[in-house]
Design an enzyme around this catalytic site. Structure first.
Site, PDB file in Angstrom:
ATOM      1  CB  ALA A 182      -1.121  -4.019  11.306  1.00  0.00           C
ATOM      2  CG  HIS A 231      -8.629  -1.922   7.148  1.00  0.00           C
ATOM      3  ND1 HIS A 231      -9.283  -0.904   6.713  1.00  0.00           N
ATOM      4  CD2 HIS A 231      -7.607  -1.437   7.850  1.00  0.00           C
ATOM      5  CE1 HIS A 231      -8.475   0.256   6.755  1.00  0.00           C
ATOM      6  NE2 HIS A 231      -7.411  -0.075   7.784  1.00  0.00           N
ATOM      7  CD  GLU A 256      -3.008   0.862   2.054  1.00  0.00           C
ATOM      8  OE1 GLU A 256      -4.347   1.238   2.083  1.00  0.00           O
ATOM      9  OE2 GLU A 256      -2.630   0.474   3.327  1.00  0.00           O
ATOM     10  CD  GLU A 268      -5.554  -2.449   4.912  1.00  0.00           C
ATOM     11  OE1 GLU A 268      -6.024  -1.440   4.025  1.00  0.00           O
ATOM     12  OE2 GLU A 268      -4.850  -1.981   5.880  1.00  0.00           O
ATOM     13  CG  ASN A 269      -1.847  -7.589   3.315  1.00  0.00           C
ATOM     14  OD1 ASN A 269      -1.664  -6.881   2.561  1.00  0.00           O
ATOM     15  ND2 ASN A 269      -0.761  -7.999   4.068  1.00  0.00           N
ATOM     16  CD  GLU A 272      -6.091   2.888   6.562  1.00  0.00           C
ATOM     17  OE1 GLU A 272      -6.222   2.638   7.942  1.00  0.00           O
ATOM     18  OE2 GLU A 272      -5.591   2.106   5.803  1.00  0.00           O
ATOM     19  CG  HIS A 324      -6.847  -0.122  12.165  1.00  0.00           C
ATOM     20  ND1 HIS A 324      -6.783   1.289  12.619  1.00  0.00           N
ATOM     21  CD2 HIS A 324      -6.450  -0.258  11.039  1.00  0.00           C
ATOM     22  CE1 HIS A 324      -6.457   1.730  11.515  1.00  0.00           C
ATOM     23  NE2 HIS A 324      -6.299   0.877  10.561  1.00  0.00           N
ATOM     24  CD  GLU A 325      -4.284  -3.005  10.214  1.00  0.00           C
ATOM     25  OE1 GLU A 325      -4.713  -3.329   8.977  1.00  0.00           O
ATOM     26  OE2 GLU A 325      -3.854  -2.382  10.568  1.00  0.00           O
TER      27      GLU A 325
END
Length: 875
Positions: A291, A328, A146, A293-294, A347, A324-325
């Site tokens: 981190a 996503h 990203e 978020e894949n 985000e 958080h991730e």
């Protein structure tokens, strides 16, 4: 001689900057179906190998109805390109490869493109990063893309709205762990190379290029199964990965517990099943971010494994980032912003959801306290730069996108969402999110799409609210005026009085009773839009007498605004603020005082005295850590060397006196020790603490603790840096210690300590290494931090060289590495060159420099101006 125009094409690849206009054109032309990507990492463990082979086949459709000469390009930042084949035609590589772009002329309605080439291993944390563990020699690789670094690994149409299905295969040593977004479906031994196999992964669901991911190496792996509380949702397999040398620190049960709680929470909240199959997490070295978020394989910095032990605040931070991730997976992965201008759609929401889930699902009661005092501080800082932008930003290109992963997009956006929830109600907000996911699943969306579902949910016209909060920049100031009992609002320049900014907030008064501030009154307030919102009555909160109490504006931290204390309240806030009972009240008070320091309305000496007074009283780990961090900035940046001598000595003495009073192995002891070692770089008394710690660690290497403190490599090397700064260690001492503990933390500590040595020749050596050596991202930053330690006389002549090198740095490095150099080496306020004048001159003479470079330098210039203003006001 006749040149073979189909031969391998190698060059120093230009990093072309995709513009929003180019992306729109390509979106109108293309629809991408599938990528088949083969990566060969057979020789990745050999550090002499700079690149690895790749073969990528992309199938896509093009709208050719309007023209018979349709053309586009695909991006690839490569080591070399061997061949390009489009629809069975082998193109001349020298004709179509232009920098990091490969032209694709003569498109058909349906197209198949195959590109074979070699991609570079990364040391910058961008693309495919390779790390060889200094502790055991094992090799680890992971990707980070990203916003636009997928093109460093394989050719891609690198923009978020061109989603596709991806099928990856990785050839690697058969004893290596290999992972991606999906499960391995088949394994094939390499008949030509014993001990090597190809792992083939299942095709992904449709996703953007920037959230695809690869992991390979000698990773330690632990797996588990999540069984949901609700039978409506499927079981989820979970795996954790980390370096073998970090395995002892990976608290697998605790991390799996957080993941399980998060999956239950978000699936119920969003009323939408987790869509990505497995839920793996990799904790990796030299990671640029917290981190990423894949989907199916989230990557984290391995710092979240806490090899030196953890405080409650650190564990809360880890839970927040995991949540958080995870959010996503819906906000960002399931529904993706069409272009980076709507980066906030993922985000800001993830920042909000991270804090919410850390509190509600994971049980960390001070999650919003951390947000109020620390994360929002990041937003306030960013919003006061001239480079600030609205939450809904105008992103012109991918370099601008990379820079907008900032305090506005994350913390201000989340703060505005918190205010939105207060404005429309939590249930309506959640209903809107559910509709948003079902309506746009596996597709893309933009700002208006979310606003539409929000208005449907709450039955209100939110366009005016949106213009006030999301489409204008700057921060509001709210001030309590005891006469005539009103709350006054000062708007940023970007917001007209006719528009205004509405707020929903609470104010409260506290009276001093027996040396303790106790609440006496509270009032919930709705500040309307428009001119009438400039002054709002506060009749339910009577003014307090001078010296007898305070009025706390925004006491629950519902809104986003700077607050302060009037002259009658300030002394009480400074002397007794630490007696407020609720941590969120202390956070709001601390935020107000720190904002006053930064605006030169409060003497930094008075602020450090306030922190000093609260050292023994503050029970919140997150507040103690934050106020110590602010005090260090006040002492070391906002005071000149002459002015800081006495308050630094007093503050260091207070910290030294608190240390033996701490309960052993407590959060307070750990936090104070870490900050004591930072202050020890500048103070002789705390240098003795550092010396005692190092002496014990070296005399008793088998002992894990000293007086309750965990003797991690990180802590011991922080102490060594302090000793190096005072000349109590030599370069030979540093090398000897590194040889006895060859870990990653040791390598970083040694780099920092070498650069901290108090000799001009050591500063110049560090300077040259940063600019000229092939340092990894973390080693570069460690060297820069050490370089900044010590008297400015050690760095004479180098500040001028900094400005002379700026353009070259930007041209030769990725934006990530260039930013580390520019920010890490910007001249301090006490150097032999006036940093303000130097930056102003450079910007005036380089009006055509890349916009991203100008932004970085402008923000450092404004930091320098702020420090100069504070110093001139109070010295």
């Amino acid at each position: 001689m006749t040149q073979n125009t189909f031969a391998t094409y190698t060059l120093m690849v230009r990093n072309d900057n995709l513009t929003a206009e180019e992306a729109r054109f390509r979106s109108d032309l293309l629809e991408v179906d599938r990528y088949d990507v083969d990566i060969d990492l057979t020789h990745a463990a050999d550090p002499s190998m700079q690149a690895f082979p790749t073969s990528t086949t992309v199938t896509f459709r093009a709208d050719t109805e309007e023209t018979t000469e349709a053309e586009t390009f695909i991006e690839y930042i490569h080591h070399s390109v061997d061949s390009v084949e489009l629809n069975g035609r082998r193109l001349r590589v020298s004709d179509v490869v232009e920098g990091s772009r490969i032209r694709l002329p003569g498109l058909a309605p349906t197209n198949t493109l195959t590109v074979r080439g070699r991609s570079l291993y990364s040391r910058s944390g961008e693309g495919l990063h390779r790390f060889i563990d200094p502790e055991d020699g094992r090799t680890y690789l992971y990707t980070q893309y990203e916003p636009s670094d997928c093109r460093r690994v394989f050719p891609a149409f690198e923009q978020p709205d061109l989603k596709a299905v991806f099928r990856f295969s990785i050839t690697a040593p058969e004893d290596w762990t290999v992972a991606s977004n999906t499960e391995i479906v088949s394994t094939h031994e390499d008949p030509a190379t014993p001990g090597v196999s190809k792992r083939v992964f299942a095709p992904t669901l449709r996703m953007s290029t920037y959230i695809t991911t690869l992991l390979a190496g000698q990773y330690h792996t632990v797996s588990a199964l999540h069984r949901p509380d609700n039978d409506r949702f499927e079981q989820t397999t979970m795996s954790l990965y980390c370096r073998a040398s970090m395995a002892v620190h990976m608290e697998s049960d605790a991390i799996f517990d957080l993941v399980s709680k998060g999956l239950d929470f978000f699936q119920e909240l969003f009323d939408y099943p987790y869509p990505w199959g497995k839920y793996d997490q990799a904790f990796v070295p030299e990671y640029n971010l917290g981190a990423m978020e894949n989907p199916g394989l989230v990557t984290f910095t391995e710092a979240y494994l806490f090899p030196g032990g953890s405080t409650l605040a650190q564990r809360e931070g880890r839970a927040n980032v995991i949540m958080h991730e995870m959010s996503h997976m819906w906000f960002g992965d399931l529904v993706t912003m069409r272009w980076w201008s709507d980066l906030w759609l993922k985000e800001s929401f993830a920042e909000f959801m991270g804090a919410l889930a850390a509190e509600r699902a994971c049980g960390f009661e001070e999650s919003w306290v951390t947000f109020a005092h620390r994360r929002k501080g990041w937003a306030y800082t960013q919003d006061l730069y001239s480079t600030t932008h609205p939450v809904v930003a105008d992103i012109t290109d991918v370099e601008a996108a990379k820079q907008n992963f900032d305090g506005i997009t994350y913390a201000k956006g989340a703060a505005v969402l918190k205010q939105l929830v207060a404005f429309v109600g939590f249930d309506r907000f959640v209903d809107a999110a559910r509709t948003y996911f079902s309506r746009h699943e596996f597709g893309t969306a933009e700002f208006s799409d979310f606003l539409d579902v929000l208005e449907e949910s709450c039955g209100r016209d939110l366009r005016e609210w949106s213009r006030a909060w999301l489409e204008t920049d700057g921060v509001t100031t709210l001030t309590y005026a005891p006469q005539p009992h009103v709350l006054e609002q000062r708007l940023p320049d970007s917001v007209s009085e006719s528009l205004g900014r509405p707020h929903v907030l609470t104010i409260a008064s506290f009276r001093l009773e027996g040396g303790v501030l106790r609440e006496t009154a509270e009032q919930s307030i709705e500040i309307p839009s428009g001119p009438e919102g400039m002054s709002t009555p506060t009749d339910e909160v009577p003014p307090v007498e001078a010296g007898s109490g305070i009025v706390l504006v925004n006491r629950d931290d519902k809104t986003y605004a700077l607050t302060s204390f009037g002259e009658d309240e300030l002394r009480t806030a400074l002397l007794h603020g630490h007696t407020l009972d609720a941590p969120i009240d202390r956070a709001v008070l601390g935020s107000a005082l720190w904002s006053m320091v930064r605006s030169a309305a409060l003497n930094p000496r008075d602020y450090t005295a306030h922190v000093e007074k609260g050292l023994g009283a503050e029970q919140s780990a997150t507040l103690l850590d934050t106020m110590l961090l602010h005090a260090e900035t006040a002492l070391l940046v906002y005071m000149s060397p002459a002015a800081r001598h006495e308050p630094l000595s007093a503050f260091a003495t207070a910290v030294a006196e608190q240390l033996p009073l701490c309960e052993e192995e407590s959060d307070r002891q750990s936090i104070l020790a870490r900050h004591a070692l930072i202050l020890a770089r500048h103070d002789v008394r705390l240098q003795r603490f550092a010396q005692e710690l190092v002496d014990f660690a070296e005399k008793y290497p088998e002992q894990p603790r000293w007086n309750g403190l965990s003797l991690s490599d990180e802590l011991v090397w922080s102490a060594r840096t302090a000793l190096a700064a005072h000349g109590a260690l030599t370069r030979e001492d540093i090398e000897s210690s590194l040889g006895s503990t060859p870990s990653q933390h040791a390598a970083l500590g040694a780099a920092r300590s070498r650069a901290a040595l108090p000799h001009a020749e050591d500063k110049r050596r560090a300077w040259s290494s940063i600019f000229d050596d092939d340092l990894s991202n973390d080693l570069l930053s460690a060297s820069a931090r050490g370089f900044r330690i010590g008297p400015s006389s050690l760095r004479t002549g180098l500040a001028e060289d900094y400005f002379a090198r700026l353009e070259d740095v930007w041209q030769k490095h990725s934006i990530g590495m260039a930013t580390r150099i520019i920010n890490g080496l910007f001249p301090g306020p006490d150097e032999d060159v006036d940093a303000v004048a130097g930056a102003e001159t450079w910007l005036a003479e380089h009006g055509d420099a890349p916009r991203a470079l100008r932004r970085e330098l402008t923000e450092r210039l404004e930091d320098a101006r702020r420090a100069a203003s504070i110093r001139s006001t109070w010295e």
